[in-house]
Design a protein around this motif. Structure first.
Motif, PDB file in Angstrom:
ATOM      1  N   ARG A 102       0.828  -1.206   0.000  1.00 34.37           N
ATOM      2  CA  ARG A 102       0.000   0.000   0.000  1.00 34.37           C
ATOM      3  C   ARG A 102       0.863   1.256   0.000  1.00 34.37           C
ATOM      4  N   LYS A 157      -3.558  -1.417  -4.242  1.00 36.20           N
ATOM      5  CA  LYS A 157      -3.251  -0.084  -4.774  1.00 36.20           C
ATOM      6  C   LYS A 157      -4.401   0.890  -4.536  1.00 36.20           C
ATOM      7  N   ARG A 158      -5.598   0.347  -4.322  1.00 37.92           N
ATOM      8  CA  ARG A 158      -6.809   1.162  -4.362  1.00 37.92           C
ATOM      9  C   ARG A 158      -7.537   1.306  -3.032  1.00 37.92           C
ATOM     10  N   ARG A 204       2.643   1.773  -3.595  1.00 41.88           N
ATOM     11  CA  ARG A 204       1.758   1.293  -4.658  1.00 41.88           C
ATOM     12  C   ARG A 204       2.140   1.814  -6.033  1.00 41.88           C
ATOM     13  N   ASP A 205       3.097   2.737  -6.111  1.00 37.21           N
ATOM     14  CA  ASP A 205       3.572   3.215  -7.400  1.00 37.21           C
ATOM     15  C   ASP A 205       4.568   2.247  -8.029  1.00 37.21           C
TER      16      ASP A 205
END
Length: 299
Positions: free
Chosen positions: A172, A231-232, A175-176
């Motif tokens: 998390r 990621k979301r 996440r890039d």
């Protein structure tokens, strides 16, 4: 689906699907006759390769050079994930299922604490409440089960839980980065660790096919979907939704292999499902009425 709210809904879906993939483990574990270390070795190879190929398809190139870009966060994720996979199997082998599942049910709380300490990500009250109800449901599922697991088995269950929490928080936070590659590494790392414990790498053609399905449909698909989901959505929420694996695992064994579960398993599983689906549907409803700022990712 480009707004923060819609991305949040998509993250819930991805993690929910990951949990459904992982919940197939009980079925595969029962129908594969190969010994545990051989199974883990071959499953790791199939799983890691499948996750890597899925990533290559998603970026439309053979992305072997992208492994350099995961950096130390990716290596941490690979180690945490491999630790969770190996210790999880060990917890079931050297301890009781009841001990392992109840300890593992605390993972949303541990993840929430780590996420807050590491990068200040706060957990919504609705997530904490749903986690508490899910924990109660898991405890009910284990009534009547064997609680005689030794300290070693409990320790492995703790490692499994910490590994999952650590993996989720790092994914998390970074996440890039292409964390899907880190999860591919984690599966290969499991194979590397179990390599020296395999007595014979030879397996029957049927077992090889089943292990391949185990690695691709259960583990690789789950890892890829979980990578997309974290990621979301917040780390604690991701581990909460992933708890759908707990009640669905005995459900598939019941439906596909006709192993009738205890009444406690059915009641507790129903409590877990109600808690999680209520949370998920509540988040879907909230995302339709809340401001987009509420879903904006942490800088």
């Amino acid at each position: 689906m480009s707004t923060p709210a819609s991305q949040h809904r998509l993250g819930l879906i991805f993690v929910g699907l990951a949990a459904l993939c992982w919940s197939q483990s009980g079925v595969f574990a029962r129908i594969i006759s190969a010994d545990l270390m051989t199974l883990l070795f071959w499953r790791g190879l199939f799983s890691g390769t499948a996750v890597f190929l899925f990533y290559c398809i998603s970026v439309k190139r053979f992305a072997i050079a992208d492994f350099k870009s995961v950096g130390w966060p990716g290596l941490l994720v690979a180690c945490f994930s491999a630790l969770s996979m190996i210790s999880g199997i060990g917890a079931l082998r050297f301890g009781s299922v009841a001990d392992a599942m109840v300890i593992y049910a605390t993972v949303p709380f541990i993840t929430a604490a780590l996420a807050y300490l590491v990068f200040g990500e706060r957990t919504r009250l609705s997530t904490i409440m749903a986690s508490l109800v899910a924990l109660i449901g898991v405890t009910v599922m284990m009534l009547g089960a064997d609680w005689s697991g030794g300290l070693f088995g409990k320790g492995l269950a703790v490692l499994m839980t910490l590994g999952m929490a650590g993996c989720s928080v790092v994914m998390r936070r970074h996440r890039d980065l292409p964390m899907m590659l880190a999860l591919a590494l984690s599966a290969w790392l499991v194979s590397a660790v179990t390599f020296s414990f395999v007595d014979s790498f030879a397996v029957s053609r049927q077992d090889l096919l089943l292990i391949g399905m185990f690695g691709v449909l259960q583990n690789a698909a789950g890892l890829a979907l979980y990578s997309l989901g974290t990621k979301r959505i917040p780390a604690a929420e991701a581990t909460l939704v992933a708890a759908l694996e707990v009640p669905f695992t005995p459900l598939w064994v019941w439906l596909l292999l006709n192993e009738t579960p205890l009444i406690y398993t059915l009641i507790g599983g129903a409590i877990v499902m109600v808690a999680l689906f209520t949370h998920i549907f509540g988040e879907f409803k909230r995302s339709g009425t809340a401001t987009e700022a509420e879903f904006a990712p942490i800088p």
